[in-house]
Design a protein around this motif. Sequence first.
Motif, PDB file in Angstrom:
ATOM      1  N   ILE A  94      40.856   4.775  -5.054  1.00  7.28           N
ATOM      2  CA  ILE A  94      42.212   4.231  -4.896  1.00  7.28           C
ATOM      3  C   ILE A  94      42.549   3.282  -6.047  1.00  7.28           C
ATOM      4  O   ILE A  94      43.659   3.318  -6.582  1.00  7.28           O
ATOM      5  CB  ILE A  94      42.376   3.546  -3.518  1.00  7.28           C
ATOM      6  N   GLU A  95      41.595   2.471  -6.476  1.00  9.41           N
ATOM      7  CA  GLU A  95      41.861   1.605  -7.626  1.00  9.41           C
ATOM      8  C   GLU A  95      42.092   2.466  -8.877  1.00  9.41           C
ATOM      9  O   GLU A  95      42.945   2.132  -9.713  1.00  9.41           O
ATOM     10  CB  GLU A  95      40.709   0.617  -7.847  1.00  9.41           C
ATOM     11  N   MET A 144      54.545   8.912  -6.508  1.00  6.85           N
ATOM     12  CA  MET A 144      53.339   8.864  -7.347  1.00  6.85           C
ATOM     13  C   MET A 144      53.567   9.822  -8.532  1.00  6.85           C
ATOM     14  O   MET A 144      54.411   9.567  -9.355  1.00  6.85           O
ATOM     15  CB  MET A 144      52.116   9.242  -6.517  1.00  6.85           C
ATOM     16  N   GLN A 175      43.538   5.332  -8.934  1.00  2.07           N
ATOM     17  CA  GLN A 175      44.920   5.824  -8.848  1.00  2.07           C
ATOM     18  C   GLN A 175      45.915   4.722  -9.212  1.00  2.07           C
ATOM     19  O   GLN A 175      46.932   4.982  -9.852  1.00  2.07           O
ATOM     20  CB  GLN A 175      45.197   6.345  -7.431  1.00  2.07           C
ATOM     21  N   MET A 176      45.614   3.485  -8.797  1.00  4.56           N
ATOM     22  CA  MET A 176      46.456   2.354  -9.187  1.00  4.56           C
ATOM     23  C   MET A 176      46.499   2.220 -10.708  1.00  4.56           C
ATOM     24  O   MET A 176      47.568   2.090 -11.302  1.00  4.56           O
ATOM     25  CB  MET A 176      45.900   1.036  -8.610  1.00  4.56           C
ATOM     26  N   MET A 184      48.587   4.571 -12.638  1.00  2.00           N
ATOM     27  CA  MET A 184      50.040   4.347 -12.583  1.00  2.00           C
ATOM     28  C   MET A 184      50.470   3.116 -13.379  1.00  2.00           C
ATOM     29  O   MET A 184      51.625   2.741 -13.342  1.00  2.00           O
ATOM     30  CB  MET A 184      50.473   4.144 -11.128  1.00  2.00           C
ATOM     31  N   GLN A 185      49.505   2.465 -14.033  1.00  8.08           N
ATOM     32  CA  GLN A 185      49.836   1.236 -14.766  1.00  8.08           C
ATOM     33  C   GLN A 185      49.545   1.407 -16.255  1.00  8.08           C
ATOM     34  O   GLN A 185      48.574   0.841 -16.762  1.00  8.08           O
ATOM     35  CB  GLN A 185      49.039   0.059 -14.188  1.00  8.08           C
TER      36      GLN A 185
END
Lengths: 303, 303
Positions: free
Chosen positions: B160-161, B91, B163-164, B167-168
């Motif tokens: 959590i979304e 991460m 954090q996704m 990372m994008q």
Amino acid sequence: MIFNLEHYIKEKQKLINKYLGIILHQFDKKRELVMAMEHSLMAGGKRLRPILSLASAEICSENFSMLALPACCAIEMIHTYSLIHDDLPAMDNDDLRRGLPTCHKQFSEATAILAGDALLTHAFQIISQPKIVFETYPDVEVRMQLVSKISQAAGIMGMIEGQMLDMQPQIFESGDCLTHLKNMHSLKTGKMITVSIESGAISVGADPADIEHLIDFGDKIGLAFQVVDDILNVEGDPDRMGKSKGSDILNKKITFPLIIGIDASRKFAKDLMDEAIESISSLGEQSTTPLKAIATYIVNRDH
Amino acid sequence: MIFNLEHYIKEKQKLINKYLGIILHQFDKKRELVMAMEHSLMAGGKRLRPILSLASAEICSENFSMLALPACCAIEMIHTYSLIHDDLPAMDNDDLRRGLPTCHKQFSEATAILAGDALLTHAFQIISQPKIVFETYPDVEVRMQLVSKISQAAGIMGMIEGQMLDMQPQIFESGDCLTHLKNMHSLKTGKMITVSIESGAISVGADPADIEHLIDFGDKIGLAFQVVDDILNVEGDPDRMGKSKGSDILNKKITFPLIIGIDASRKFAKDLMDEAIESISSLGEQSTTPLKAIATYIVNRDH
């Protein structure tokens, strides 16, 4: 009427997959997080834990076993998250799971970590907000008991500690190897299998004495499941197992066949199966048929 | 009497740390899993989320704010798990957190993954079985609402979304960068800050209209917190921040200063603070003093 286990399992798998599908369908399937969750959750798992849960619920209440579905789905989501995290390079470093690329191989390590986290978190959302997905569900007191039992079995004194022990082969250097191995598996696999069976019974408001018998059954069949897993890792067909043969040996895992040999492992699994079946004999002949058949299947399966 | 924020924060930190200590104390501290959980949970975090929760509970019920403690501890455990997983090599790959080695640096990647999983799982155990740790706790209906709200804020449609998305960076290539950035932060940090404030109010059985005002406050102060974090990452003293200066730039993160500049970011944070304070003005002068002071502190802090 002769009981057909294959038919029974297929029917339950269909039911469980239907509800897991509804759960995933709430979210945009184009999101990578949701795709990764779906990849692992719908990869064709045996659904052993939720099937045990439903079979247990049916013993305790013929007509209301559907009440066990929220716990079934939550438990399968937690089981799947544990596989995703277990497969990570920093853990078991597996490329294949159920014959498909593991979550981190198909997506990325970061996505796999988060997809696991999401499945674990959403398991508790399912139990706390069942009405979005399920037609019927247990009342709030029962559901709180489910949150408690499931978070305990999956947590610090349960599955996660089992995974820790599994990564620490040095614990086997002192003391009785077999006791260590049983303890590790009781935590890593056993607690979640037992809580599956317990949750089914709790969900339908079962009698506490009946629940005790079912817990006993769960403890024994959970250990038997792991002994057979170890045997199949040595002997099984990798195509049917969905993972590499002998991977335990390559990973230097301590296994039942390694400590007591293949023959004694087979006998141990068979004895556990007999004891498990015996422990629920007082709960009736017909209603326990599926659970007994599953116990026999667990020990005699070839993948 | 003049309100002393420093004193207030220290007192609440002491209270929260006491209960987090009791939670950890249930387990054998020689186990690596427990050591890893303790390393991260007791690393001297600001305890912002539980303090917000307690301050919110105090506004809604002067005498029963202790009822918010189970949610406070659960939320801090979830926050800590998210930091442990966020710091992993796959991460953000951070070596330092709160001035100490990150969990995977101090122990191992596998242990850090499992310690995070354990903190997340145990958060729900705490809410479902509060009597092991807390003298008083909300009734079962309220606690189920807490499980629902917290698992939602931490989950697929929340943290959590976020954090996704974090990372994008490619999501910033299309559309309005500022909208994307606000949305990402609302999910990644905002939902958990808002649910902290909401949980405090829910725990004491607050009036729904009051809860709405507090949610509004939470949404605004959560975003302000992140804007200030971004500013401090550019300008802050790394010793006080506990992490490397400019790490966002090195990691090519999209930040508020990058999109709208430092001065506009400062003004944006200040405006959010004013709006947050305004949104709870109807809840009384004296009882909202701590929450307003925390809002001011969040925007004016230097670490």
